[in-house]
Write an enzyme that holds these catalytic residues in place. Structure first.
Site, short mmCIF file in Angstrom:
data_model
loop_
_atom_site.label_atom_id
_atom_site.label_comp_id
_atom_site.label_asym_id
_atom_site.label_seq_id
_atom_site.Cartn_x
_atom_site.Cartn_y
_atom_site.Cartn_z
N HIS B 133 0.87 -1.17 0.00
CA HIS B 133 0.00 0.00 0.00
C HIS B 133 0.92 1.23 0.00
CE1 HIS B 133 -2.85 2.93 1.73
NE2 HIS B 133 -3.83 2.09 1.48
N ASP B 210 2.96 -4.34 8.02
CA ASP B 210 1.73 -3.59 7.88
C ASP B 210 0.61 -4.62 7.96
OD1 ASP B 210 -0.51 -2.25 7.12
OD2 ASP B 210 0.22 -1.64 5.15
N GLN B 213 -4.52 -5.34 7.00
CA GLN B 213 -5.46 -6.26 6.36
C GLN B 213 -5.49 -7.64 7.03
OE1 GLN B 213 -7.60 -5.46 3.95
NE2 GLN B 213 -6.84 -3.41 3.48
N LYS B 236 -10.75 -0.53 9.88
CA LYS B 236 -10.93 -1.76 9.09
C LYS B 236 -11.31 -2.93 9.99
CE LYS B 236 -7.31 -0.46 5.75
NZ LYS B 236 -8.03 0.15 4.63
N CYS B 377 -4.66 2.35 -3.73
CA CYS B 377 -3.45 2.87 -3.07
C CYS B 377 -2.28 1.90 -3.23
CB CYS B 377 -3.69 3.17 -1.60
SG CYS B 377 -4.97 4.39 -1.31
#
Lengths: 145, 419
Positions: B133, B210, B213, B236, B377
């Site tokens: 991202h 990261d 997700q 999220k 993104c």
């Protein structure tokens, strides 16, 4: 539904069979415009002949049906007209697009471009429709300098 | 546990799922990878706090200040326990995952810092990947610009996996930090953290994930992962926007220089210098997003009450169904793994000859199906696959196979419009 009214037959036709697509020589100015939010892009060349007549508008690019069809319609409307005439079309088209669907378009000025009236109701798509037109305006200014 | 998973009951927790869109269309929300919807359990906790308990945290000497501080710090406890943090002090509240990533990037090459692990200059290297991202690309580009360090990256294979064939050449003794997605926000790919970590350890580099997700969708235990930094975001994960999390090993947080200066992050201030509060407060300058943090606490509590294993199992079944059903749409090409192994519930695809913006517009307008269209993104990843954009359906605990069927019906209609 409303989106159906945005995807006018004329827009889909221009998308599937774009007019004047491809970059050509000679040209007086070349510009490259992008829409960073969706990645649509266009490269446009303008050739202005003696007497301020637009002899050719050639372009290449990628993007959604709205942005690509807009470029095709623009090619048809501008080629063969004088620069001031085309700028009047740009102005009217911009007014229509930024009118949130509340503007009564001047069909005499816009011709086929009036098919984009439905796009004005979708704020997220207005920039798609305007991409080629803003590129054209930029290219014409540069061609004069 | 998975037998107790009742998606219809869960859907009732999310008020928005029962609303109608203009024209009487039902809402089919397949954009949770972008931002998830919020259950009433989160909305109510935030409303109640705003209505009855609101005051500033960490400084007000009155009942409301105490109640707010208590609730804010309790949210930290909940988040710490949710991700298996060995200590609550390892949970830093940020604005979002981007801020968490930037916070770590700004720890490097900072003259305020004295720890050799965070020193950075020409000759040093930063390693990321092509599937990141933008929030895990741009902070590192900026860091490289500031320090003269070199930015390098893993490429991505045709099936959307991290290409580790040159792992040993990419991660070397010159590498200071490796930062990669735990799970790709476009491909759905779950990356092999253990392999990358082993090499990073060999090379003496730090490893950041990261996890924006992954944390919302499956059990994530930061201690078990064994990495150094994990970033994720609240919105999220059924929580509100405006709140994100950086988890880092306590010892690293202690070594790192502050990021933003201001109130609450200090110990003592003179006109010419300051000393800083211990972590996590060292990294939480200014009035934090108080109610948002409390909302995130409620969100992770809600997710835990359902069970992250059960949520992961449910999403796996949705993904199986989606891959099968989408596979039958003519001209549709999935960008990312087409099998279920090491993959989450995010499915991106292209439809031959039709731009994703047109796909998304018609899905929304005709069928009430909300998907995301564009480059999500992750422009370099799209460039890698030679496409400007994709359409992305992403699933969460409240989605059903029937909603995926509606997406597929919508796609058939889109093809008809552009035929």
């Amino acid at each position: 539904m409303i989106a159906e009214s945005m995807y006018q037959e004329l827009i889909l036709e221009h998308y599937k069979h774009p007019q004047g697509r491809g970059l050509r020589d000679p040209f007086d100015a070349e510009v490259h415009h992008v829409n960073p939010t969706c990645g649509d892009e266009i490269t446009m060349r303008v050739r202005v002949g003696d007497g301020g007549k637009v002899e050719d508008v050639s372009y290449d690019g990628q993007g959604c049906s709205i942005s690509q069809a807009a470029a095709s319609v623009l090619h048809e409307l501008t080629t063969g007209s004088t620069v001031p005439e085309t700028l009047a079309v740009v102005e009217e088209f911009t007014r229509l697009m930024q009118g949130r669907g509340q503007v009564d378009p001047d069909e005499d000025v816009l011709g086929d471009a009036v098919a984009f009236a439905g796009v004005a109701k979708f704020p997220a798509r207005v920039k798609c429709a305007l991409l080629a037109w803003m590129a054209y305006k930029d290219a014409v200014v540069r061609s004069a300098s | 546990m998975s037998t107790a998973f009742d998606v219809e009951r869960i859907r009732k927790d999310f008020p928005v799922l029962s609303r109608e869109l203009p024209g009487g269309r039902p809402l089919i929300y397949l954009d949770s990878g972008n931002s998830s919807q919020k259950p009433v359990q989160v909305i109510e906790v935030m409303r109640e706090h705003l209505a009855m308990h609101y005051g500033n945290v960490g400084r007000a000497m009155h009942v409301l200040g105490a109640e707010s501080t208590e609730a804010y710090e309790a949210a930290r406890d909940k988040v710490a326990s949710f991700v298996g943090a060995p200590s609550r002090d390892e949970i830093v509240f940020t604005k979002n995952a981007s801020e968490a990533l930037n916070l770590v990037a700004y720890a490097f090459g900072n003259p305020v810092n004295e720890d050799p692990r965070f020193m950075m200059g020409p000759g040093d290297e930063i390693v990321i990947s092509e599937m990141e991202h933008h929030s895990n690309i741009v902070p590192w580009q900026l860091l490289a610009r500031r320090t003269g360090a070199t930015l390098r990256w893993f490429s991505v294979t045709d099936e959307g996996r991290l290409d580790l064939s040159n792992l040993d050449e990419l991660v070397t003794e010159r590498t200071k930090i490796v930062s990669i997605a735990h799970q790709s926000n476009v491909l759905g790919t779950v990356n092999p953290v253990a392999r990358v970590l082993a090499r990073a350890r060999q090379a003496g580099a730090l490893l950041m994930l990261d996890a924006s997700q992954s944390v919302p969708h499956k059990p994530v235990d930061v201690a078990a992962l064994g990495v150094d930094f994990v970033a994720f975001t609240g919105h999220k994960a059924a929580g509100p926007s405006g709140i994100g999390v950086l988890w880092a090993r306590a010892e690293l947080l202690e070594a790192m220089p502050p990021f933003l200066g201001g109130g609450e992050m200090i110990e003592a201030v003179w006109m010419d210098r300051s000393t800083y509060a211990p972590a996590p407060h060292k990294f939480e300058a200014g009035t934090p997003p108080i109610v948002e943090a409390i909302g995130l606490g409620a969100a992770v509590e809600y997710l835990s009450s359902i069970g992250m294993d059960a949520i992961a199992a449910h999403e796996r079944e949705l993904t199986r169904h989606a891959l099968e059903a989408l596979g039958e749409v003519p001209g549709l090409k999935v960008v990312g793994p087409t099998g279920l192994e090491d993959r989450g519930g995010t499915v991106s695809f292209t439809l031959e000859g039709i731009h994703p913006h047109d796909v998304g517009q018609i899905l929304d307008d005709e069928f009430g199906v909300a998907v995301r269209v564009g480059h999500h993104c992750a422009r370099p990843l799209h460039l890698r696959f030679g496409i400007p954009a994709t359409t992305r359906a992403s699933f969460y605990l409240y989605n059903t196979p029937a909603e995926i069927d509606a997406l597929v019906r919508g796609l058939h209609h889109v093809r008809k419009v552009f035929a």
